[in-house]
Scaffold this motif. Structure first.
Motif, short mmCIF file in Angstrom:
data_model
loop_
_atom_site.label_atom_id
_atom_site.label_comp_id
_atom_site.label_asym_id
_atom_site.label_seq_id
_atom_site.Cartn_x
_atom_site.Cartn_y
_atom_site.Cartn_z
N LEU A 1 -24.08 41.85 -20.18
CA LEU A 1 -25.30 41.22 -20.68
C LEU A 1 -25.89 42.00 -21.85
CD1 LEU A 1 -27.50 39.02 -20.34
CD2 LEU A 1 -28.71 40.68 -18.90
N ILE A 2 -25.95 43.30 -21.71
CA ILE A 2 -26.49 44.14 -22.78
C ILE A 2 -25.66 43.98 -24.05
CG2 ILE A 2 -26.78 46.55 -23.51
CD1 ILE A 2 -27.62 47.07 -20.50
N ALA A 3 -24.35 43.97 -23.92
CA ALA A 3 -23.48 43.79 -25.10
C ALA A 3 -23.75 42.45 -25.76
CB ALA A 3 -22.02 43.92 -24.69
N SER A 4 -23.88 41.39 -24.97
CA SER A 4 -24.09 40.07 -25.57
C SER A 4 -25.46 39.95 -26.22
CB SER A 4 -23.90 38.96 -24.53
OG SER A 4 -24.99 38.87 -23.63
N THR A 5 -26.48 40.53 -25.59
CA THR A 5 -27.82 40.43 -26.16
C THR A 5 -27.95 41.27 -27.43
OG1 THR A 5 -28.68 42.12 -24.64
CG2 THR A 5 -28.97 39.80 -24.00
N GLU A 6 -27.33 42.44 -27.44
CA GLU A 6 -27.40 43.25 -28.65
C GLU A 6 -26.66 42.59 -29.80
OE1 GLU A 6 -26.51 47.36 -27.82
OE2 GLU A 6 -28.54 47.62 -27.01
N THR A 7 -25.53 41.97 -29.53
CA THR A 7 -24.79 41.25 -30.56
C THR A 7 -25.63 40.12 -31.13
OG1 THR A 7 -22.67 41.82 -29.58
CG2 THR A 7 -22.69 39.90 -31.01
N ILE B 1 -31.06 40.42 -29.81
CA ILE B 1 -32.15 40.42 -28.83
C ILE B 1 -32.60 41.86 -28.66
CG2 ILE B 1 -32.68 40.06 -26.39
CD1 ILE B 1 -30.84 37.55 -26.61
N TRP B 2 -33.91 42.09 -28.77
CA TRP B 2 -34.41 43.46 -28.74
C TRP B 2 -34.95 43.89 -27.38
CZ3 TRP B 2 -36.58 39.87 -32.22
CH2 TRP B 2 -37.83 39.36 -31.87
N THR B 3 -35.27 42.97 -26.51
CA THR B 3 -35.78 43.35 -25.19
C THR B 3 -35.17 42.48 -24.11
OG1 THR B 3 -37.90 44.08 -26.11
CG2 THR B 3 -37.84 43.64 -23.75
N PHE C 1 -32.62 50.75 -18.34
CA PHE C 1 -33.91 50.08 -18.19
C PHE C 1 -34.96 51.11 -17.79
CE2 PHE C 1 -31.01 46.62 -17.99
CZ PHE C 1 -31.71 45.47 -18.35
N ARG C 2 -36.20 50.86 -18.19
CA ARG C 2 -37.30 51.73 -17.80
C ARG C 2 -38.37 50.90 -17.12
NH1 ARG C 2 -41.88 52.24 -21.49
NH2 ARG C 2 -41.71 50.56 -23.02
N VAL C 3 -39.06 51.53 -16.20
CA VAL C 3 -40.18 50.88 -15.52
C VAL C 3 -41.36 50.87 -16.48
CG1 VAL C 3 -41.82 51.05 -13.61
CG2 VAL C 3 -39.39 51.53 -13.22
N ILE C 4 -41.95 49.71 -16.67
CA ILE C 4 -43.12 49.62 -17.54
C ILE C 4 -44.40 49.39 -16.75
CG2 ILE C 4 -41.85 48.98 -19.60
CD1 ILE C 4 -42.70 46.08 -19.12
N VAL D 1 -44.36 43.47 -7.78
CA VAL D 1 -43.16 43.35 -8.60
C VAL D 1 -43.18 44.48 -9.62
CG1 VAL D 1 -41.96 41.93 -10.32
CG2 VAL D 1 -42.95 40.85 -8.31
N VAL D 2 -42.08 45.22 -9.67
CA VAL D 2 -41.90 46.28 -10.65
C VAL D 2 -41.31 45.64 -11.91
CG1 VAL D 2 -40.74 48.47 -11.18
CG2 VAL D 2 -41.50 47.99 -8.84
N LEU D 3 -41.97 45.86 -13.04
CA LEU D 3 -41.51 45.30 -14.31
C LEU D 3 -40.63 46.33 -15.01
CD1 LEU D 3 -44.84 43.72 -15.54
CD2 LEU D 3 -42.95 42.62 -14.33
N LEU D 4 -39.47 45.90 -15.46
CA LEU D 4 -38.54 46.76 -16.17
C LEU D 4 -38.17 46.13 -17.49
CD1 LEU D 4 -37.40 46.63 -12.95
CD2 LEU D 4 -36.22 48.58 -13.86
N GLU D 5 -37.81 46.98 -18.45
CA GLU D 5 -37.30 46.47 -19.71
C GLU D 5 -36.28 47.44 -20.27
OE1 GLU D 5 -40.46 46.08 -22.59
OE2 GLU D 5 -40.35 48.19 -23.13
N ARG D 6 -35.41 46.89 -21.07
CA ARG D 6 -34.48 47.69 -21.86
C ARG D 6 -34.64 47.26 -23.30
NH1 ARG D 6 -29.97 47.78 -24.66
NH2 ARG D 6 -28.67 49.64 -24.57
N ARG D 7 -35.03 48.19 -24.12
CA ARG D 7 -35.19 47.93 -25.56
C ARG D 7 -33.89 48.32 -26.24
NH1 ARG D 7 -39.78 45.57 -27.74
NH2 ARG D 7 -39.33 46.84 -29.54
N SER D 8 -33.38 47.46 -27.09
CA SER D 8 -32.15 47.75 -27.80
C SER D 8 -32.36 48.89 -28.80
CB SER D 8 -31.66 46.52 -28.55
OG SER D 8 -30.55 46.87 -29.35
N PRO D 9 -31.50 49.89 -28.77
CA PRO D 9 -31.59 50.96 -29.78
C PRO D 9 -31.10 50.49 -31.15
CG PRO D 9 -29.71 51.32 -28.36
CD PRO D 9 -30.44 50.14 -27.79
N LEU D 10 -30.52 49.31 -31.22
CA LEU D 10 -30.00 48.78 -32.48
C LEU D 10 -31.06 48.11 -33.33
CD1 LEU D 10 -26.70 47.20 -31.15
CD2 LEU D 10 -27.07 49.52 -32.04
#
Length: 166
Positions: free
Chosen positions: A104-110, A113-115, A136-139, A155-164
């Motif tokens: 999923l991360i590979a497809s979104t970065e391609t 998608i930034w978050t 992912f980090r807890v926000i 509900v714990v909210l998490l996100e991964r921001r693309s470093p790209l």
């Protein structure tokens, strides 16, 4: 251990994918949903380029799935998606969720998608741990955000921001 193959989630996977989804629902710590949708509703809600299955070896048994949905149709949020990842109960602990998240991360970065975000019940410690390992980090935590089987749930909210993306 049998090798795991990651492929695009296709209509032929529907029955197994929805069965895994229902198993996660039935366990009680995966979602506020109480019933898996039918295939038409699932298919309509998930972004076609960002949904994958983990298949066992050379066979066709689905071990798990991941899929993303748009969070908004507003252009400001074009690069933000919310995802779900589910693994068959007897396939857990084999790295299936991590392999799906990596796809999923590979497809979104391609796709630019930034978050990638998700909300996870705090009791689902295995999901929180695999998301942390995938970057992912807890926000934050939304306390008592909804009732589930008669009880308030956080509900714990998490996100991964693309470093790209800068």
């Amino acid at each position: 251990m049998t090798a795991v193959r990651i492929e695009a989630l296709m209509p032929e996977h529907a029955e197994q994918v929805l069965g895994i989804y229902q198993a996660g629902i039935d366990e009680g710590n995966a979602t506020f949903e109480t019933q898996a949708p039918d295939w038409a509703a699932f298919d309509k809600a998930k972004l076609p380029g960002h949904r994958f299955v983990a298949l066992e070896g050379n066979g066709g048994r689905v071990l798990g799935w991941v899929a993303a949905s748009a969070v908004s149709d507003r252009c400001a949020y074009a690069g933000v998606v919310e995802h779900s990842v589910y693994v068959h109960p007897d396939a857990r602990g084999r790295g299936v969720a991590r392999a799906l998240l990596d796809a999923l991360i590979a497809s979104t970065e391609t796709a630019g998608i930034w978050t990638v975000q998700s909300g996870i019940f705090p009791e689902n410690t295995a999901s929180l741990a695999v998301h942390a390992r995938a970057g992912f980090r807890v926000i934050g935590t939304r306390e008592r955000i909804g009732r589930h089987h008669g009880a308030w749930r956080d509900v714990v909210l998490l996100e991964r921001r693309s470093p790209l993306i800068d």
